[in-house]
Design a protein around this motif. Structure first.
Motif, mmCIF file in Angstrom:
data_model
loop_
_atom_site.group_PDB
_atom_site.id
_atom_site.type_symbol
_atom_site.label_atom_id
_atom_site.label_comp_id
_atom_site.label_asym_id
_atom_site.label_seq_id
_atom_site.Cartn_x
_atom_site.Cartn_y
_atom_site.Cartn_z
ATOM 1 N N ILE A 173 -5.030 4.268 -6.995
ATOM 2 C CA ILE A 173 -4.401 5.595 -6.895
ATOM 3 C C ILE A 173 -3.124 5.661 -7.733
ATOM 4 O O ILE A 173 -2.837 6.673 -8.370
ATOM 5 N N TYR A 174 -2.362 4.573 -7.747
ATOM 6 C CA TYR A 174 -1.136 4.590 -8.557
ATOM 7 C C TYR A 174 -1.480 4.883 -10.023
ATOM 8 O O TYR A 174 -0.818 5.691 -10.681
ATOM 9 N N THR A 200 -5.115 1.894 -3.010
ATOM 10 C CA THR A 200 -3.808 2.458 -3.380
ATOM 11 C C THR A 200 -3.384 1.984 -4.773
ATOM 12 O O THR A 200 -2.704 2.700 -5.499
ATOM 13 N N ALA A 247 -3.408 11.996 0.607
ATOM 14 C CA ALA A 247 -2.875 10.625 0.679
ATOM 15 C C ALA A 247 -2.077 10.441 1.958
ATOM 16 O O ALA A 247 -1.985 9.335 2.498
ATOM 17 N N LEU A 248 -1.511 11.532 2.468
ATOM 18 C CA LEU A 248 -0.712 11.454 3.686
ATOM 19 C C LEU A 248 -1.539 11.047 4.903
ATOM 20 O O LEU A 248 -0.985 10.750 5.956
ATOM 21 N N ALA A 302 0.830 -1.208 0.000
ATOM 22 C CA ALA A 302 0.000 0.000 0.000
ATOM 23 C C ALA A 302 0.864 1.259 0.000
ATOM 24 O O ALA A 302 0.593 2.206 -0.748
ATOM 25 N N GLY A 344 -2.736 8.630 -10.214
ATOM 26 C CA GLY A 344 -1.768 9.642 -9.798
ATOM 27 C C GLY A 344 -0.498 9.638 -10.625
ATOM 28 O O GLY A 344 0.133 10.668 -10.799
ATOM 29 N N SER A 345 -0.150 8.480 -11.143
ATOM 30 C CA SER A 345 1.125 8.382 -11.850
ATOM 31 C C SER A 345 0.943 7.956 -13.310
ATOM 32 O O SER A 345 1.190 8.713 -14.239
ATOM 33 N N ILE A 400 6.605 15.835 0.084
ATOM 34 C CA ILE A 400 5.938 14.624 0.585
ATOM 35 C C ILE A 400 6.948 13.655 1.220
ATOM 36 O O ILE A 400 6.666 13.075 2.271
ATOM 37 N N LEU A 415 2.493 1.712 -3.541
ATOM 38 C CA LEU A 415 1.544 2.145 -4.579
ATOM 39 C C LEU A 415 1.028 3.552 -4.311
ATOM 40 O O LEU A 415 0.956 4.387 -5.212
ATOM 41 N N LEU A 416 0.690 3.806 -3.042
ATOM 42 C CA LEU A 416 0.123 5.104 -2.685
ATOM 43 C C LEU A 416 1.101 6.234 -2.970
ATOM 44 O O LEU A 416 0.752 7.235 -3.595
ATOM 45 N N PHE A 417 2.350 6.044 -2.535
ATOM 46 C CA PHE A 417 3.284 7.154 -2.663
ATOM 47 C C PHE A 417 3.935 7.234 -4.050
ATOM 48 O O PHE A 417 4.423 8.293 -4.425
ATOM 49 N N MET A 418 3.916 6.141 -4.800
ATOM 50 C CA MET A 418 4.280 6.285 -6.223
ATOM 51 C C MET A 418 3.278 7.208 -6.890
ATOM 52 O O MET A 418 3.638 8.101 -7.658
ATOM 53 N N GLY A 419 2.004 7.017 -6.580
ATOM 54 C CA GLY A 419 0.975 7.863 -7.173
ATOM 55 C C GLY A 419 1.007 9.281 -6.621
ATOM 56 O O GLY A 419 1.023 10.251 -7.373
ATOM 57 N N ALA A 420 1.053 9.403 -5.288
ATOM 58 C CA ALA A 420 0.918 10.729 -4.666
ATOM 59 C C ALA A 420 2.136 11.617 -4.946
ATOM 60 O O ALA A 420 1.986 12.789 -5.304
ATOM 61 N N HIS A 446 4.404 11.291 -7.321
ATOM 62 C CA HIS A 446 4.546 11.558 -8.750
ATOM 63 C C HIS A 446 3.538 12.638 -9.193
ATOM 64 O O HIS A 446 3.893 13.553 -9.937
ATOM 65 N N GLY A 488 -4.368 15.883 -3.595
ATOM 66 C CA GLY A 488 -3.531 14.685 -3.568
ATOM 67 C C GLY A 488 -2.755 14.539 -2.271
ATOM 68 O O GLY A 488 -2.431 13.421 -1.848
ATOM 69 N N VAL A 524 -5.506 -1.538 0.255
ATOM 70 C CA VAL A 524 -4.459 -1.866 -0.729
ATOM 71 C C VAL A 524 -5.024 -1.720 -2.147
ATOM 72 O O VAL A 524 -4.371 -1.159 -3.039
#
Lengths: 261, 265
Positions: B124-125, B121, B234-235, A32, B128-129, A75, A35-40, A42, B231, B118
């Motif tokens: 989200i990938y 997320t 997400a934190l 999680a 977001g990316s 971030i 995946l979350l922080f690759m998205g956020a 980026h 965005g 999960v």
């Protein structure tokens, strides 16, 4: 069972079945977080650094060196705060830097290269892994958020340009084009058309910047370092504020709905 | 159908199937969801590769209507429709007697909740990316003429409903099945759900700006910063994880060890 595993089980006060289940949860969290922080991260960098990171001919000495580390620090600094404050793991900045680079390279290939037919040379992304490692190492040594912001934030920005130098140096080689001095990066920009991003909106070095010659980039790096100190302080606190564990009481009516009243 | 729990005394020492990991964490539905997402996002990317340059350059062309607007007309009702069905199902099948929940069932539900997050997320990938920078690829190369473009028709009208499906689904699951998340509403969870959900209405601001200002396509333009700020929410997911840990640790000891779990606050 290794002595290490026995020690872990003793600390967890769980039998092996319980420890195994707990480890499954850990792996879910790892997936999680990745995946979350690759998205956020980026998304954040893409929409704040944008073209400076996307295109080789935007990587100038005035704004690229200033904008990129400041934005890339945000971030990851919050992640560093969460990992350190709650788990004493000095990995947040490095984790953020690595995840960003992975996410960026995936889209540079699948998006820019395969879909937009951009050459790889046009879209080399910046990396901040060296600065992030240094910042995490400083946190590990000083064990203080204030000192990490002061020294780690500054070093993060200062290492940005030299750590990208190896991959970008070939593009900064000067060439003569129609009687004027340009760089290889400029030439790539001239000959590869981007109809949505005309050449004229690119930041061009001008004014007294040229007279500072080789020191220009270090002046920009130092300025980025000053901003990164305060940005690190701010985002450390934002990271802790966002990870609040507060619950707001539900209404009696709702509790009745679920049999808790 | 109700999932009301029955208060049965839990034997501390149990050597049965309920001490195996498979009893608490079930990957079947999660794996199905991830496979569907991989197939869907992969298909969207291939669709873009094949039809974007051919039929996606001019929104007034009849081919654009056939190849790109048909996609929007399918994905929005299907994805939001599935969402409402799923959220409605979760609400209607809520636990109506949560005070009698056993530690084993509660631990099982915490794992299900984890898998919801999960899956969220994972979605989200992709927004977001993966498809977000794909949007950059398209609009830095081809000038936009309407809010419907080959990149938007995937990023905005398919990816966003997909992650809303999982974010709201996870939220409804938590408040209807986990006592800690029902007695009180988790501020972090609300932020983690609401921030990304608000990206959908923020599209109005984004497209309004692109319609009236000649910004060209500078990706770091302030017009895009609404997405950035939302965005950041997400934190808040680490806060949700910390709330889960606080309850799961005593549950683990209750189920596997000798230490009785205190009731959830």
């Amino acid at each position: 069972m290794s002595p290490n595993s026995r020690e872990i089980l003793a600390v967890s006060e769980l039998p092996p079945e319980g420890a195994k289940l707990s480890r499954i949860w850990d792996w879910c969290v790892v997936a999680a977080v990745a995946l979350l922080f690759m998205g956020a991260i980026h998304l954040h960098v893409m929409l704040t650094v944008g073209d400076w990171d996307m295109f080789i001919d935007w990587k100038d000495r005035q704004f690229w060196v200033l904008v990129t580390p400041v934005s890339m620090l945000m971030i990851p600094a919050a992640l560093q705060a969460v990992f350190w404050h709650y788990f004493r793991l000095p990995i947040g900045m490095t984790l953020g830097a690595v995840l960003l680079l992975i996410a960026t390279w995936i889209t540079r290939y699948v998006g820019w290269h395969l879909w937009g037919y951009f050459p790889f040379t046009m879209g080399v992304p910046a990396t901040m892994i060296a600065g992030a490692l240094a910042c995490d190492a400083i946190l590990l040594i000083v064990r203080s958020s204030l000192l990490t912001s002061t020294f780690g934030g500054f070093v993060f920005a200062l290492l940005f340009y030299p750590s990208n130098w190896a991959s970008l140096a070939p593009y900064f080689i000067p060439i003569e084009h129609q009687g004027m001095v340009a760089s290889v990066a400029d030439m790539i920009g001239y000959v590869f058309p981007r109809s949505g991003t005309p050449e004229y909106i690119r930041m061009i070095e001008r004014g007294t910047l040229r007279t500072y010659e080789g020191t220009t980039v270090w002046i920009s790096s130092f300025f980025a370092g000053v901003i990164c100190i305060f940005m690190h302080m701010l985002w450390w606190r934002i990271g802790l504020a966002f990870s609040t564990q507060r619950f707001v009481d539900s209404s009696k009516r709702f509790k009745k709905f679920v049999g808790l009243a | 159908m109700s999932t009301a729990s029955v208060a049965i005394p839990v034997p501390r020492e149990s050597s049965g199937a309920d001490r195996k990991a498979g009893h608490y964490v079930r990957f079947n539905l999660f794996a199905f969801g991830v496979i569907v997402m991989v197939a869907m996002f992969g298909a969207f990317r291939m669709y873009q590769q094949v039809f974007a340059w051919e039929y996606g350059l001019d929104a007034t062309a009849p081919e654009f209507e056939t190849y790109w607007m048909t996609l929007v007309k399918i994905e929005i009702p299907v994805l939001f429709g599935l969402g409402f069905v799923c959220w409605g199902y979760l609400w209607l099948t809520r636990d109506r007697n949560m005070s009698a929940l056993t530690p084993k069932v509660e631990l099982q539900r915490y794992f299900s909740f984890t898998l919801w997050l999960v899956a969220y997320t994972f979605a989200i990938y992709f927004i977001g990316s993966f498809f977000a920078e794909g949007d950059g690829v398209w609009h830095q190369t081809v000038l936009r003429d309407t809010p419907f473009t080959p990149s938007h028709n995937v990023l905005f009208y398919a990816c966003i409903p997909t992650y809303i499906f999982f974010s709201v689904g996870g939220f409804v699951y938590a408040i209807t099945r986990l006592p800690a998340f029902s007695r009180g509403i988790s501020v972090a969870h609300v932020l983690a759900v609401l921030g990304p959900v608000l990206i959908l209405p923020n599209l109005g601001f984004n497209e309004w700006g692109h319609a009236y200002w000649l910004t060209e396509e500078i990706f770091s333009h302030p017009l895009h910063w609404g997405f950035v700020v939302l965005g950041w929410n997400a934190l808040a997911l680490p806060g949700v994880a910390l709330q889960m840990i606080q309850r799961m640790v005593p549950l683990f000891h209750e189920v596997f060890g000798d230490m009785p779990a205190k009731p959830a606050d």
